[in-house]
Enzyme design. Sequence first.
Site, PDB file in Angstrom:
ATOM      1  N   HIS A 177     -10.155 -18.916 -25.639  1.00 53.26           N
ATOM      2  CA  HIS A 177     -10.758 -20.142 -25.176  1.00 53.26           C
ATOM      3  C   HIS A 177     -11.094 -19.991 -23.626  1.00 53.26           C
ATOM      4  CE1 HIS A 177      -9.329 -22.834 -28.432  1.00 53.26           C
ATOM      5  NE2 HIS A 177      -8.405 -22.106 -28.400  1.00 53.26           N
ATOM      6  N   ASN A 229      -8.285 -28.841 -31.620  1.00 52.85           N
ATOM      7  CA  ASN A 229      -9.373 -27.884 -32.179  1.00 52.85           C
ATOM      8  C   ASN A 229     -10.330 -28.808 -32.941  1.00 52.85           C
ATOM      9  OD1 ASN A 229      -8.924 -25.542 -30.929  1.00 52.85           O
ATOM     10  ND2 ASN A 229      -7.612 -24.864 -33.061  1.00 52.85           N
ATOM     11  N   HIS A 284      -1.504 -28.138 -21.707  1.00 56.70           N
ATOM     12  CA  HIS A 284      -0.314 -27.718 -22.266  1.00 56.70           C
ATOM     13  C   HIS A 284       0.186 -28.826 -23.228  1.00 56.70           C
ATOM     14  CE1 HIS A 284       3.521 -26.396 -22.998  1.00 56.70           C
ATOM     15  NE2 HIS A 284       3.923 -26.205 -21.602  1.00 56.70           N
TER      16      HIS A 284
HETATM   17 FE1  HDE Z   1      -3.748 -22.198 -27.870  1.00 57.98          FE
HETATM   18  N1  HDE Z   1      -3.588 -21.357 -26.137  1.00 57.98           N
HETATM   19  N2  HDE Z   1      -2.534 -21.208 -28.828  1.00 57.98           N
HETATM   20  N3  HDE Z   1      -4.057 -23.243 -29.715  1.00 57.98           N
HETATM   21  N4  HDE Z   1      -5.405 -23.261 -27.314  1.00 57.98           N
HETATM   22  C1  HDE Z   1      -4.465 -21.466 -25.102  1.00 57.98           C
HETATM   23  O1  HDE Z   1      -3.588 -21.681 -22.960  1.00 57.98           O
HETATM   24  C2  HDE Z   1      -1.614 -20.243 -28.001  1.00 57.98           C
HETATM   25  C3  HDE Z   1      -3.282 -23.202 -30.802  1.00 57.98           C
HETATM   26  C4  HDE Z   1      -5.939 -24.351 -27.961  1.00 57.98           C
HETATM   27  O2  HDE Z   1      -9.373 -25.920 -22.767  1.00 57.98           O
HETATM   28  C5  HDE Z   1      -3.763 -20.787 -23.929  1.00 57.98           C
HETATM   29  O3  HDE Z   1      -4.291 -22.448 -21.068  1.00 57.98           O
HETATM   30  C6  HDE Z   1      -0.453 -19.802 -29.117  1.00 57.98           C
HETATM   31  C7  HDE Z   1      -3.534 -23.987 -31.741  1.00 57.98           C
HETATM   32  C8  HDE Z   1      -7.067 -24.936 -26.995  1.00 57.98           C
HETATM   33  O4  HDE Z   1      -7.900 -24.773 -21.170  1.00 57.98           O
HETATM   34  C9  HDE Z   1      -2.597 -19.943 -24.355  1.00 57.98           C
HETATM   35  C10 HDE Z   1      -0.732 -20.374 -30.092  1.00 57.98           C
HETATM   36  C11 HDE Z   1      -4.442 -24.822 -31.265  1.00 57.98           C
HETATM   37  C12 HDE Z   1      -6.836 -24.078 -26.037  1.00 57.98           C
HETATM   38  C13 HDE Z   1      -2.730 -20.457 -25.978  1.00 57.98           C
HETATM   39  C14 HDE Z   1      -1.904 -21.277 -30.130  1.00 57.98           C
HETATM   40  C15 HDE Z   1      -4.741 -24.336 -29.969  1.00 57.98           C
HETATM   41  C16 HDE Z   1      -6.049 -23.275 -25.878  1.00 57.98           C
HETATM   42  C17 HDE Z   1      -4.846 -19.874 -23.181  1.00 57.98           C
HETATM   43  C18 HDE Z   1      -0.070 -20.175 -31.464  1.00 57.98           C
HETATM   44  C19 HDE Z   1      -4.934 -26.136 -31.879  1.00 57.98           C
HETATM   45  C20 HDE Z   1      -7.938 -24.156 -24.539  1.00 57.98           C
HETATM   46  C21 HDE Z   1      -5.199 -20.568 -21.994  1.00 57.98           C
HETATM   47  C22 HDE Z   1       1.403 -20.467 -31.296  1.00 57.98           C
HETATM   48  C23 HDE Z   1      -4.164 -27.241 -32.064  1.00 57.98           C
HETATM   49  C24 HDE Z   1      -7.484 -24.903 -23.530  1.00 57.98           C
HETATM   50  C25 HDE Z   1      -4.313 -21.617 -21.817  1.00 57.98           C
HETATM   51  C26 HDE Z   1      -8.353 -25.286 -22.654  1.00 57.98           C
HETATM   52  C27 HDE Z   1      -5.395 -22.152 -24.956  1.00 57.98           C
HETATM   53  C28 HDE Z   1      -1.637 -20.044 -26.780  1.00 57.98           C
HETATM   54  C29 HDE Z   1      -2.315 -22.039 -31.164  1.00 57.98           C
HETATM   55  C30 HDE Z   1      -5.836 -24.894 -29.054  1.00 57.98           C
HETATM   56  C31 HDE Z   1      -2.369 -18.334 -24.237  1.00 57.98           C
HETATM   57  C32 HDE Z   1       0.531 -18.937 -28.449  1.00 57.98           C
HETATM   58  C33 HDE Z   1      -2.942 -24.231 -33.358  1.00 57.98           C
HETATM   59  C34 HDE Z   1      -7.980 -25.890 -27.350  1.00 57.98           C
HETATM   60  O5  HDE Z   1      -1.652 -20.439 -23.993  1.00 57.98           O
END
Ligand code: HDE
Length: 719
Positions: free
Chosen positions: A78, A151, A342
């Site tokens: 993202h 999402n 978060h």
């Molecule tokens: Fe994320 N995801 N994600 N994700 N995600 C991040 O956090 C992660 C997942 C989502 O506008 C990171 O600050 C793991 C699902 C959005 O700043 C990180 C897993 C969904 C955004 C991270 C998921 C999301 C992130 C990278 C599986 C939809 C952007 C930067 C366990 C419900 C936030 C950050 C923004 C961002 C990890 C799965 C949505 C690396 C480990 C499912 C919208 O922490």
Amino acid sequence: MTKRKTNSKNETQKIKDLEQHTEYSADQFLTTNQGLPVNDNQNTLKAGDRGPSLLEDFIMREKITHFDHERIPERIVHARGSAAHGFFELYKPMGKYTKAGFLNDTKQVTPVFVRFSTVAGSRGSTDLARDVRGFSVKFYTQEGNYDLVGNNMPVFFIQDAMKFPDLIHAVKPEPNNEMPQAASAHDTFWDFISLMPESAHMIMWLMSDRAIPRSYRMMEGFGVHTFRFINEQGKSHFVKFHWKPLLGVHSLAWDEAQNLSGKDPDFHRRDLWNAIDSGNFPQWELGVQLIDEKDEHKFEFDLLDPTKLIPEELVPVQIIGKMTLNRNPDNFFAETEQVAFHPGHLVPGIDFTNDPLLQGRLFSYTDTQLSRLGSPNFHEIPINRPIVPIHNNQRDGHMRQMINKGNTSYEPNSLGGGCPFQAMLKKSGFASFFERIDSKKIRNRSKSFLDHFGQATLFYNSQSLYEKKHLTNALRFELGKVKSVEIRQRMVNILTQIDKVLAEDVAKCLGLKAMTPEQPINHSVPADANPKDYQSKKVKSSVEVSNALSMETTIKNTIQTRQVAFLTAPGFNDVSLTRMKKALEAAGAVVKIIAPALGNVKSASGKNFPVDESYLTSASVCFDAVFIPAGKASTEDLKANADAIHFINEAYKHCKAIAADNEGVDVLRISYIGVNKKDTGESGIITFSPKNSSLEKEFIRAIANHRAWERETERKVPA
Ligand code: HDE
């Protein structure tokens, strides 16, 4: 769409007050970061006019050092995003289900900051990639910050957090040559997917037009996981969150998205910025699907499985509030880049479930902020600060802003009068749901998660004909870019589990035969289990077709903010142009005059009209619709203008509404449209003739319809 500036001035002001805004006035001079006035910002300190620079020049060194450290690591996923401020208003108190303050008081207006993003591309990549879009909302509530980090698709690729790094490594550019950027159409992605049948449902969404939205303002948002609401009595309901855009859900054509990537890679970012800047504030309604605790096991899928949605036919979405985005950020880095979302930023009354993907996210987001923002004090960055005060015994660390007074930084204490006290004493604090857990410690995948294909088929069956066609073509494109024939074959075989016709249609284009595998593969088998017990299966959905999954049924009654290109050349008829412009603008659309050169373009009666774009600086892909005003001289000019004809052909190819008035119809005649069938009748092509005098009305209806996709089935356009 609400045009008022904001009714949450106080709340927005509160946040603004927390931010350190720097605006320069004429009586302010340039200073160093220590406040020292600087006389010369042009030259380094040197030994003589032509002499070497002196190390002593602390002013130059401070400036360059700061510059050298301007970048921070981009988000690992993202990375590419844009954001806006706004507010949330509640329609009805939800006290029966949740004690969350901001979901109980309809008079309270809650400030929000929302960031939209793509997933795979780097920070400087195109907005137009075929990808999932992030939809993160930070609510600044009176009980602290609540983040709904969702999402634009309601399900996810994988079921367990353990697989997330693998998924992301597979979709990111390949590690040997860092190609391709912001694209899933390559071997490593499809290699992984073809071995992970649990991704089948999400792949249907990713290959659908949902992955190429027309605008951030025209996409839905989903919390994805099942969460919990908890009321004052401690009773829990499962909840799924939905954001529904008031402009409807609309997408681009794939060919258009690819062209736009070159013409305007900031297309979505610009669209959001311009809409807010011009007072057309984007709005979404917040919806919830609520499930009683006792109904946890009544569905044919597991509520904890993030590859499943709850069809709206089974549990209707209740609309409970509305979000309006009304202010662009002042500084991209300070706000959009530094905002830290978060899923673990909760308020009392909202809690997690045991969804194993969500559980993993609860670890990841703090961890990632530490490396990205560099300090456990990231909550002190203005955009991340809650609007309520923070009291705790956490101290120090990199870039600490808060100056804690007194000598106690521990609890219990008597020297500090026992402060700060636990909120429990006031009964207002956060309490986790009192869930009974009595189990063995195991690394396992629940067998209730093994239905990998049922909802993939439900999604496919719920699409309209043209949506199915787009989805099929997307798979042909993506798999066509895969070099390994084995991977293509494996993927086609997986498609047979979803729909045989789809699999065959894709296979044919890849020069393959679709074969149903004897045993659908599943690599997510626990290490100590018998693979036979963990085969992927297909559980038929109790809902066969769900209207909410198709964009065909979305809102199509407004042309608010739609961009319409007026193709002109000197000598157009100004009455024709002005009449259409007035009608479109009255209905909320934005009109741009395109002409051979910038400056002014003269009408037949000699009036000057300011030109917005030339044929060189713009393209049909930047617009929703095209109009050619009447005018003899302008028509002759346009007929000889290859760029204008290309403009029309391309708009036609992308199924956009096209209207022409009187002589303007002649320009369409020499385009690929070649109006001949009694000059009208083709869907979305509106021409003025004495028989058809309701040009404006019909054009508005065609634009509101978004696209005349049915035109695609009639013939291919080679624009
Ligand atoms: Fe994320 N995801 N994600 N994700 N995600 C991040 O956090 C992660 C997942 C989502 O506008 C990171 O600050 C793991 C699902 C959005 O700043 C990180 C897993 C969904 C955004 C991270 C998921 C999301 C992130 C990278 C599986 C939809 C952007 C930067 C366990 C419900 C936030 C950050 C923004 C961002 C990890 C799965 C949505 C690396 C480990 C499912 C919208 O922490």
